[in-house]
Design an enzyme around this catalytic site. Structure first.
Site, short mmCIF file in Angstrom:
data_model
loop_
_atom_site.label_atom_id
_atom_site.label_comp_id
_atom_site.label_asym_id
_atom_site.label_seq_id
_atom_site.Cartn_x
_atom_site.Cartn_y
_atom_site.Cartn_z
N ASN A 234 0.77 -1.20 -0.04
CA ASN A 234 0.13 0.00 0.01
C ASN A 234 0.86 1.38 0.00
OD1 ASN A 234 -1.76 1.95 0.41
ND2 ASN A 234 -2.49 1.31 2.42
N TRP A 235 1.01 1.79 -1.03
CA TRP A 235 1.99 3.02 -1.30
C TRP A 235 1.35 4.36 -0.62
CZ3 TRP A 235 4.53 2.89 -7.05
CH2 TRP A 235 5.32 1.78 -6.90
N HIS B 297 -9.78 1.55 4.37
CA HIS B 297 -8.54 1.83 5.05
C HIS B 297 -8.80 2.96 5.92
CE1 HIS B 297 -4.67 2.95 6.15
NE2 HIS B 297 -4.12 1.82 5.63
N GLU C 250 -6.24 -4.77 10.20
CA GLU C 250 -5.27 -3.33 10.45
C GLU C 250 -5.67 -2.84 11.68
OE1 GLU C 250 -2.85 -2.59 6.68
OE2 GLU C 250 -4.43 -1.16 7.05
N GLY D 181 1.52 2.64 10.91
CA GLY D 181 2.37 3.68 10.63
C GLY D 181 3.35 4.03 11.89
N SER E 3 2.74 -1.67 10.45
CA SER E 3 4.12 -1.91 10.67
C SER E 3 4.71 -3.34 10.65
CB SER E 3 4.35 -1.40 12.33
OG SER E 3 3.81 -0.36 12.63
N GLY F 189 4.47 1.45 4.93
CA GLY F 189 5.80 2.15 4.85
C GLY F 189 6.90 1.31 4.19
P1 PGA Z 1 2.34 0.57 7.81
O1 PGA Z 1 0.84 0.75 6.88
O2 PGA Z 1 2.80 -0.73 7.18
O3 PGA Z 1 3.10 1.63 7.44
O4 PGA Z 1 1.90 0.56 9.06
C1 PGA Z 1 0.09 -0.41 6.68
C2 PGA Z 1 -1.33 0.17 6.18
O5 PGA Z 1 -1.82 1.28 6.57
O6 PGA Z 1 -1.80 -0.51 5.13
#
Ligand code: PGA
Length: 253
Positions: free
Chosen positions: A21-22, A103, A161, A167, A199, A221
């Site tokens: 997921n960019w 999301h 999630e 993040g 994460s 990320g």
């Molecule tokens: P993250 O994001 O790996 O940066 O925690 C995951 C996401 O929001 O899909």
């Protein structure tokens, strides 16, 4: 030779899914093509995982050669809806087969509701896109999948999630994530692929598949750093051989 073809249920169940997921990155087409090109080149011999890249809408037409997904879509196929992109338009690109829906960042910044997400899922399915439905809890899962037929449910990928892990560099423990996976399986068809996101990096990725029995990962990320993302894919492919996956899923319920 890479060939664009709609994904099948078996595609999602046979190999761990690694979905990038960019988000709203990178900020130029050149950077997007470079990141994509590096990932494509360096992962072409990794057969043990299925990689899907979800870039911003505008970069989708420039990228080709790995499975692609969008990060959102609207619920109508066309009309007076300024700024929206429909599932039909995404499908018409010819090589976009997935769409991330629900999301938590869209709820936080854009006030997206469960009802809107429910409509988006139904519209995406009508256009033959595979929804990657993000949820933080069971209540969201129930509301967002409301009125879906069993055969429609089977076309989803569910991404657990937890918002505290997104993040933040503070992932959910595999044990806690596994508890949630078990709870999800009680609500929906037990054969639907469930992936973990929040994460994830090259060091912890395999824990969610081997220890917690997830079918794959949604990576934010770490998917923007080609070296880290390729390492993550290699680690998962090495630690979770395809033959093991089905039996793993069966025993790690
Ligand atoms: P993250 O994001 O790996 O940066 O925690 C995951 C996401 O929001 O899909």
């Amino acid at each position: 030779m890479w060939e664009a073809r709609p994904p099948t249920y078996e595609d999602h169940m046979q190999k761990p899914l690694i979905i990038a997921n960019w988000k709203c990155n990178p900020s130029t087409r050149e950077q997007a093509e470079h990141l994509f090109g590096t990932i494509k080149r360096e992962t072409k011999n990794i057969n043990g995982v299925k990689i899907v890249i979800c870039p911003p809408f505008v970069w989708l037409p420039s990228l080709n050669g790995l499975s692609l997904g969008a990060q959102d879509c609207f619920w109508e196929k066309d009309g007076a809806y300024t700024g929206e992109v429909s599932p039909k338009m995404l499908k018409d690109l010819g090589w976009c087969d997935y769409v991330i829906l629900g999301h938590s960042e869209r709820r936080k910044y854009l006030k997206e509701t469960d009802e809107m997400i429910n409509k988006k899922i139904k519209a995406a399915l009508k256009s033959d896109l595979t929804p990657i439905l993000c949820i933080e809890n069971i209540s969201q899962l129930k509301k967002r999948t409301k009125d879906l037929l069993r055969k429609e449910q089977k076309k989803l990928i569910i991404a657990y999630e937890p918002v505290f892990a997104i993040g933040t560099g503070k992932p959910c423990t595999p044990e806690k994530a596994k508890e949630m996976k078990t709870a999800i399986k009680k609500i929906i068809d037990k054969d639907i692929p469930i992936i973990y996101g929040g994460s994830v990096n090259s060091q912890n990725a395999t824990d969610y598949i081997k220890m917690a029995g997830f079918q794959g990962l949604l990576v934010g990320g770490a998917s923007l750093d080609s070296e880290e993302f390729i390492k993550l894919a290699k680690n998962v492919a090495r630690a979770c051989p395809v033959v093991e996956l089905r039996s793993l899923r069966d025993c790690v319920q």
